[in-house]
Scaffold this active site. Sequence first.
Site, PDB file in Angstrom:
ATOM      1  N   GLU A 193     -57.166   7.402 -26.547  1.00 28.94           N
ATOM      2  CA  GLU A 193     -58.454   8.215 -26.319  1.00 28.94           C
ATOM      3  C   GLU A 193     -59.026   8.632 -27.395  1.00 28.94           C
ATOM      4  OE1 GLU A 193     -57.014  11.282 -23.465  1.00 28.94           O
ATOM      5  OE2 GLU A 193     -57.050   9.937 -21.790  1.00 28.94           O
ATOM      6  N   GLU A 305     -52.789   4.611 -17.682  1.00 26.49           N
ATOM      7  CA  GLU A 305     -52.037   5.786 -17.044  1.00 26.49           C
ATOM      8  C   GLU A 305     -52.467   5.644 -15.524  1.00 26.49           C
ATOM      9  OE1 GLU A 305     -51.985   8.881 -20.837  1.00 26.49           O
ATOM     10  OE2 GLU A 305     -53.001   9.255 -18.986  1.00 26.49           O
TER      11      GLU A 305
END
Length: 388
Positions: A193, A305
Amino acid sequence: MPVPQTNYQNIESRSDWLEQSQKASKRSRIIVIGSVITLAILIAAGVALGVTLSKKSSSNSSSSSASVPAGTNPNDPSNFPKNSALINSFWGIAYTPLGSQLPQCGNSLSEVIEDIQLLSQVTTNIRLYGADCNQSSLVLAAIQATQVNMSVYLGNYPAADNGTAYERQKGEIQTALQQYGAGHVVGITVGNEFILDYITAAGETNPNGPAGQEAAAMLVPWINDTRSMLSSMGLSNISVGNADAGSYFNNEVLSAVDYGMANVHPWFANQSIDNAAGWTWDFFNSTDVALAQSLPNKPKMFIAETGWPTGTSSFNANPNDGPSLASVENLQIFINDFACNATKNGTEYFFFEFSDEPWKNTTYGGVEGYWGLFDSNKNLKNITIPQC
């Protein structure tokens, strides 16, 4: 970690996915006390392996030691009792050893061995996020000690700090590979991220905008440097990738890697639990797989995820996070709807995550600390893992 993403597309979930999931048998509930091995036994096993790790356990490490179950060889971590409630039905699991955050570094080999013993009963693939606190070495040492079938995607979690965090973790990874070999290492993921965090801090939303390009100019050289490190070690067979939120891949970054890992969370996309599994599959394919296929290198794509939270803390709690509750019951529904169907259609994913992480409750609040299949004491939550 999961974060709210404001530009998730509101894609309708596929009826064929949901029709398959609705055929699942009635869900039973089993409370399982995770199998554990005493700290003294595991330290002895580590010494026998010649493991030399600098980080020691601290009071922050969760402890789940118990008497040694019958049939366990106290000198052999590979001889551990199997739990019939744990079924190898997940393609992969996202994993961070508890106590792997600087500056405390409260992880330990004994705890990681316990984790790997449990993880090996539900999956054959794990991904790490970073390399601080010796976690790369601890995980590879634990796999070596337990002799389980486990493939690992190591991680380097850099920051926008002129390469300080990247270089520190690169050294940790290199040491781990030199000491324990690369037999279980499939890839190294550089960045988690990073684009999302950088452009959000700049007040932007476009991963290919000015801030996104600035972030890519930092990230791509680190990716290339990781390739060079592996090549110099004779390990060019290990893939190099990048992970980011599903809507935030920068084209330059994705063009530089062998694989991409996309965080795709129906909870933060305000999906109901009934639509969650189908939405996840549709979003991943129409957004992330489609982007990868449009690039010259066509990187392989994983879901990095996905999951469903089971609780929330009072700190930063938001009752409007989604139309369905954060609960164990809804985690069960998501597992039933997603896991086996993902296996059937060839979606390679890492379920988020192994265990609850209490430190996130005080650092981030909300649902952040409650995504585990196991609680923070390594007890399986009140769920039934399906047979896929």
